[in-house]
Design a protein around this motif. Structure first.
Motif, PDB file in Angstrom:
ATOM      1  N   ALA A 160     -89.264  28.399  76.011  1.00 52.26           N
ATOM      2  CA  ALA A 160     -89.905  29.527  74.637  1.00 52.26           C
ATOM      3  C   ALA A 160     -90.834  28.078  74.193  1.00 52.26           C
ATOM      4  O   ALA A 160     -91.892  29.057  73.710  1.00 52.26           O
ATOM      5  CB  ALA A 160     -88.827  30.236  73.971  1.00 52.26           C
ATOM      6  N   GLU A 161     -90.035  27.396  73.896  1.00 49.91           N
ATOM      7  CA  GLU A 161     -90.491  25.919  72.775  1.00 49.91           C
ATOM      8  C   GLU A 161     -91.779  25.505  73.590  1.00 49.91           C
ATOM      9  O   GLU A 161     -92.884  25.219  73.473  1.00 49.91           O
ATOM     10  CB  GLU A 161     -89.430  24.928  72.806  1.00 49.91           C
ATOM     11  CG  GLU A 161     -88.554  25.668  71.705  1.00 49.91           C
ATOM     12  CD  GLU A 161     -87.140  24.932  71.213  1.00 49.91           C
ATOM     13  OE1 GLU A 161     -86.906  25.544  70.478  1.00 49.91           O
ATOM     14  OE2 GLU A 161     -87.302  23.273  72.011  1.00 49.91           O
ATOM     15  N   THR A 162     -91.531  25.539  74.759  1.00 50.24           N
ATOM     16  CA  THR A 162     -92.323  24.698  75.701  1.00 50.24           C
ATOM     17  C   THR A 162     -93.410  25.488  75.947  1.00 50.24           C
ATOM     18  O   THR A 162     -94.559  24.685  75.550  1.00 50.24           O
ATOM     19  CB  THR A 162     -91.952  24.543  77.112  1.00 50.24           C
ATOM     20  OG1 THR A 162     -90.742  23.675  77.263  1.00 50.24           O
ATOM     21  CG2 THR A 162     -92.846  23.599  77.778  1.00 50.24           C
ATOM     22  N   PHE A 163     -93.478  26.972  75.603  1.00 53.09           N
ATOM     23  CA  PHE A 163     -94.937  27.336  76.067  1.00 53.09           C
ATOM     24  C   PHE A 163     -95.119  28.327  74.935  1.00 53.09           C
ATOM     25  O   PHE A 163     -96.638  27.680  75.255  1.00 53.09           O
ATOM     26  CB  PHE A 163     -94.417  28.703  77.144  1.00 53.09           C
ATOM     27  CG  PHE A 163     -94.051  29.197  78.308  1.00 53.09           C
ATOM     28  CD1 PHE A 163     -93.839  27.985  78.948  1.00 53.09           C
ATOM     29  CD2 PHE A 163     -92.397  29.220  78.833  1.00 53.09           C
ATOM     30  CE1 PHE A 163     -93.137  27.860  80.149  1.00 53.09           C
ATOM     31  CE2 PHE A 163     -92.505  29.446  79.877  1.00 53.09           C
ATOM     32  CZ  PHE A 163     -91.924  28.738  81.048  1.00 53.09           C
ATOM     33  N   VAL A 164     -94.745  27.926  73.888  1.00 55.30           N
ATOM     34  CA  VAL A 164     -95.295  28.083  72.731  1.00 55.30           C
ATOM     35  C   VAL A 164     -95.426  26.476  72.663  1.00 55.30           C
ATOM     36  O   VAL A 164     -97.132  27.238  71.437  1.00 55.30           O
ATOM     37  CB  VAL A 164     -94.000  28.518  71.486  1.00 55.30           C
ATOM     38  CG1 VAL A 164     -94.889  28.412  70.145  1.00 55.30           C
ATOM     39  CG2 VAL A 164     -93.859  29.795  71.986  1.00 55.30           C
ATOM     40  N   ALA A 165     -95.455  25.117  72.429  1.00 53.32           N
ATOM     41  CA  ALA A 165     -95.865  24.559  71.879  1.00 53.32           C
ATOM     42  C   ALA A 165     -97.108  24.329  72.578  1.00 53.32           C
ATOM     43  O   ALA A 165     -98.706  23.980  71.926  1.00 53.32           O
ATOM     44  CB  ALA A 165     -95.215  23.152  72.161  1.00 53.32           C
ATOM     45  N   GLU A 166     -97.040  24.692  73.827  1.00 50.90           N
ATOM     46  CA  GLU A 166     -98.367  24.795  75.124  1.00 50.90           C
ATOM     47  C   GLU A 166     -99.718  25.296  74.084  1.00 50.90           C
ATOM     48  O   GLU A 166    -101.226  24.912  73.519  1.00 50.90           O
ATOM     49  CB  GLU A 166     -98.669  25.217  76.296  1.00 50.90           C
ATOM     50  CG  GLU A 166     -97.766  24.298  77.155  1.00 50.90           C
ATOM     51  CD  GLU A 166     -97.197  24.611  78.678  1.00 50.90           C
ATOM     52  OE1 GLU A 166     -96.219  24.050  79.083  1.00 50.90           O
ATOM     53  OE2 GLU A 166     -97.487  25.924  78.456  1.00 50.90           O
TER      54      GLU A 166
END
Ligand code: NAI
Length: 334
Positions: A160-166
């Motif tokens: 979730a953190e990675t995809f939101v950051a993207e």
């Protein structure tokens, strides 16, 4: 002195997780257990000049007991995954139940006997059922402490953190956190994008559903890309290490360490009202970690959005069945 054990250490997750734990300055002794290959994995890692002393055990000569004896933390990625060589492509986490339920039960029985005070981190799927199995086995042996049993859902948070950051055009890393609650399987995974920290990131309506789906089914992306040769192992090893490292730091006294985890809520301070609200005794919420393990369950359900309420409804419907399945298995194994 901290003794850490990895049960399932020779596997796709087990090997990179063993490497990370070998490098961890918080670990003094690292004990590797698996039904195959642990002497080799241990010999390989033993040449690394980090502090942890490393040993490898196989089942012969009561190796499980020797491996886990007096452990402080036991991490369990043992079992079959949704892929080659042991699992089959197309399997769901629930399909894994039949085999992994027995594996986890057996390992927890050993842990209960030789390391009753250990923190236990269950990675083996389906986490929604294997953690209730672990709890029931520990209860039956009279050594259950809900503050010390964790289902590792960290990979959902990491995704979730990675995809939101993207989407938000932010740097990945420690810059943002996204609470992901519920369980660890498809629709039981509930990302709370309304509670991203630091505040100020809003997921556009036209991207919301796809993002939820990507977090809930991110594992499938990896299974597909590996084309039958594996499921998530490297990212899972990172996630398992991230949770274990936070816990070890918290046990040593570091404050302010919080990570969602799938726990038995009625046994964790602050958890009872969340269990009553969701109807699920086992549930993942952000957990404040400390010397006793799970010091406090954070109630993040107070101000969730309408969309998140719908996700939560779908989650609890499936999760209740998964939990019951685990509890039933523990009491009446086939
Ligand atoms: P793998 O098949 O590569 O490794 C599993 C290891 O467990 C093997 O080395 C096998 O010999 C060992 N093993 C089997 N029975 C055992 C026993 N009784 N005692 C000790 N070791 C035993 O599988 P992989 O990819 O490492 O996945 C392991 C588990 O982790 C699977 O159940 C998978 O679904 C789960 N998983 C969980 C995730 C999570 O977010 N919690 C994410 C990804 C996978």
């Amino acid at each position: 002195m901290v003794k850490a054990v990895i049960a399932g250490a020779s596997g796709g997750i087990g090997q990179p997780l063993s490497l990370l734990m070998k490098l961890c300055p918080l670990v003094d002794e690292l004990s590797l257990y698996d039904v195959v290959n642990t002497p080799g994995v241990a010999a390989d890692l033993s040449h690394i000049s980090s502090t942890a002393k490393i040993t490898g055990y196989l089942p012969k000569d009561d190796g499980g007991k020797a491996a886990m004896k007096d452990a402080d933390i036991i991490i369990i990625p043992a079992g079959i995954p949704r892929c080659y060589p042991t699992g089959k492509p197309g399997m769901t986490r629930d399909d894994l139940f039949k085999i992994n339920a027995g594996i986890v039960k057996g390992l927890i029985e050993i842990a209960a006997e030789v390391a009753p005070k250990a923190f236990i981190l269950v990675i083996s799927n389906p986490v929604n059922s294997t953690v209730p199995i672990a709890a029931e086995v520990l209860k039956a042996k009279g050594v259950f402490n809900a503050q010390k049993l964790f289902g590792v859902t960290t990979l959902d948070i990491v995704r979730a953190e990675t995809f939101v950051a993207e989407i938000a055009g932010k740097k990945t890393g420690s810059e943002l956190t996204v609470p992901v609650i519920g369980g660890h399987s498809g629709e039981t995974i509930v990302p709370l994008f309304s509670q991203i920290a630091p505040s100020g990131i809003t997921i556009p309506d036209d991207k919301y559903d796809a993002l939820v789906n990507r977090v809930q089914f991110g594992g499938d992306e990896v299974v597909k890309a590996k084309d039958g040769a594996g499921s998530a192992t490297l990212s899972m090893a990172y996630a398992g290490y991230r949770f274990a490292e936070k816990l070890l730091k918290a046990v040593k006294g570091e404050k302010g360490l919080v990570e969602p985890s799938f726990v038995y809520l009625p046994g964790v301070p602050g958890g009872k009202e969340i269990a009553e609200k969701t109807g699920c005794d086992f549930f993942s919420v952000p957990i404040e970690l400390g010397p006793n393990g799970a010091e406090k369950a954070t109630n993040v359900l107070g101000n969730i959005t309408e969309k998140e309420k719908k996700l939560l409804e779908a989650c609890t419907a499936g999760l209740k069945d998964n939990i019951t399945k685990g509890v039933t298995f523990a009491h009446n194994p086939p």
